[in-house]
Scaffold this motif. Structure first.
Motif, mmCIF file in Angstrom:
data_model
loop_
_atom_site.group_PDB
_atom_site.id
_atom_site.type_symbol
_atom_site.label_atom_id
_atom_site.label_comp_id
_atom_site.label_asym_id
_atom_site.label_seq_id
_atom_site.Cartn_x
_atom_site.Cartn_y
_atom_site.Cartn_z
ATOM 1 N N GLY A 8 21.807 56.101 107.114
ATOM 2 C CA GLY A 8 22.196 56.662 105.813
ATOM 3 C C GLY A 8 21.114 56.489 104.763
ATOM 4 N N LEU A 9 20.447 55.309 104.782
ATOM 5 C CA LEU A 9 19.366 55.068 103.829
ATOM 6 C C LEU A 9 18.206 56.029 104.045
ATOM 7 N N TYR A 20 12.900 65.569 94.537
ATOM 8 C CA TYR A 20 11.882 65.261 93.527
ATOM 9 C C TYR A 20 10.686 66.199 93.664
ATOM 10 N N VAL A 24 18.361 59.030 105.396
ATOM 11 C CA VAL A 24 18.784 60.367 104.965
ATOM 12 C C VAL A 24 18.734 60.479 103.448
ATOM 13 N N TRP A 25 19.206 59.438 102.749
ATOM 14 C CA TRP A 25 19.192 59.440 101.279
ATOM 15 C C TRP A 25 17.769 59.511 100.744
ATOM 16 N N LEU A 26 16.845 58.758 101.364
ATOM 17 C CA LEU A 26 15.448 58.788 100.928
ATOM 18 C C LEU A 26 14.832 60.166 101.142
ATOM 19 N N ILE A 67 16.379 63.079 101.280
ATOM 20 C CA ILE A 67 16.954 64.036 100.326
ATOM 21 C C ILE A 67 16.388 63.799 98.929
ATOM 22 N N SER A 68 16.283 62.520 98.504
ATOM 23 C CA SER A 68 15.789 62.206 97.159
ATOM 24 C C SER A 68 14.335 62.641 96.995
#
Length: 302
Positions: free
Chosen positions: A33-34, A45, A36-38, A40-41
């Motif tokens: 999950g981390l 950006y 995937v979040w990175l 996407i973020s």
């Protein structure tokens, strides 16, 4: 439907995961999950701020950015009344921040982002260039004293009080070990202590030759800078709890940004004195001694 996607196969897969190592499955899921979040973020950006260009010419600040859709924003320097530097907790860990201008008649509520998440030094340099001043974003703020610190702790422990009441009620209604609600209350109390300490550390004000500065925030640190001649009025408010300890909230009203600069938990005399320093004529009624309230007598002649 897929032949292996039924209740029996799902139960077998879950039992295999439990027998293998449940903690390894949980850690792997969190790490996944981390990641995937990175992804996407970072992708968001890059797409939003691709080919960022911030220029200043002919009295105008011009910002262009965007990968698929290019956005262009122009702000007249004559309408800029200040800046706001924001440092969310994760950005603060890597010495980063964001910068926005406070102007009249532009952006969303007069707040226009001019720098995305970037190194803090870059925010300060660009902010000082916009303000034509080199101290408002780097000078230490004036602390508000132990009473303001107490107010920060009181403010953040109100949730702990509500959780304590809920935990006691739950312990009465549901047979739970005593240490379960105690552990929950302790966790919220420690979190409140941490947030209160952070809020007081960020709380403060500063008055320079040209600007009024206010610091605030707990998880997100904010420093808002407003030109002194951009102040058009004042509000001095006191809640019941502030009035008991002699504190006040000073609000400088302005036509720029969100139309207010808030300085929390100032001693009342300091709040009035600060407003008097910025706009002496506007607060003269607060600084004059009160008029006599007793009966008046005159001479009547026939």
């Amino acid at each position: 439907a897929l032949p292996f996607f039924d209740r029996r196969h799902l139960d077998e897969a879950w039992n295999w995961a439990l027998g293998f190592a449940l903690w390894l499955v949980i850690v792997s899921a969190l790490l996944g999950g981390l990641v995937v979040w990175l992804v996407i973020s970072i992708s968001g950006y890059v797409i939003q701020w691709w080919n960022l260009r911030l220029t200043r010419e002919r009295g105008t600040i011009h910002l262009t950015a965007g990968a698929f859709t290019t956005r262009s924003t122009s702000v007249e320097e004559a309408k800029v009344r200040g800046v706001e530097m924001t440092e969310p907790v994760l950005l603060r860990l890597v010495k980063g921040g964001e910068l926005a201008t406070l102007a009249t008649g532009v952006g969303s509520g007069g707040v226009t982002t001019v720098l995305p998440p970037c190194p803090r030094e870059v925010c300060q340099q660009v902010g000082h260039a916009v303000l034509a001043s080199g101290e408002a974003l780097v000078q230490p703020l004036v602390a508000h004293g132990p009473l303001a610190r107490r107010r920060c702790h009181f403010r953040h422990q109100r949730l702990t009080l509500a959780v304590t009441i809920a935990a006691v009620v739950a312990a009465v209604l549901v047979p739970l070990p005593w240490w379960v609600p105690a552990l929950i209350v302790l966790g919220f109390a420690l979190l409140g202590l941490l947030l209160a300490a952070m809020q007081y550390r960020h709380l403060g004000h500063l008055l320079t030759d040209d600007h009024l500065v206010a610091g605030s925030g707990s998880l997100t640190r904010r420093r808002k800078v407003l030109q002194r001649h951009g102040v058009i009025g004042w509000v001095v408010s006191q809640s019941v709890f502030q009035r008991r300890v002699g504190l006040a909230t000073l609000i400088a009203t302005t036509a720029a940004g969100d139309e207010r600069l808030v300085i929390l938990d100032l001693p009342l005399d300091t709040a009035v004195g600060l407003a008097h320093q910025v706009t002496p004529d506007a607060v003269v009624a607060f600084t004059l001694p009160p008029a006599p309230t007793g009966p008046s007598y005159g001479v009547v002649t026939a």
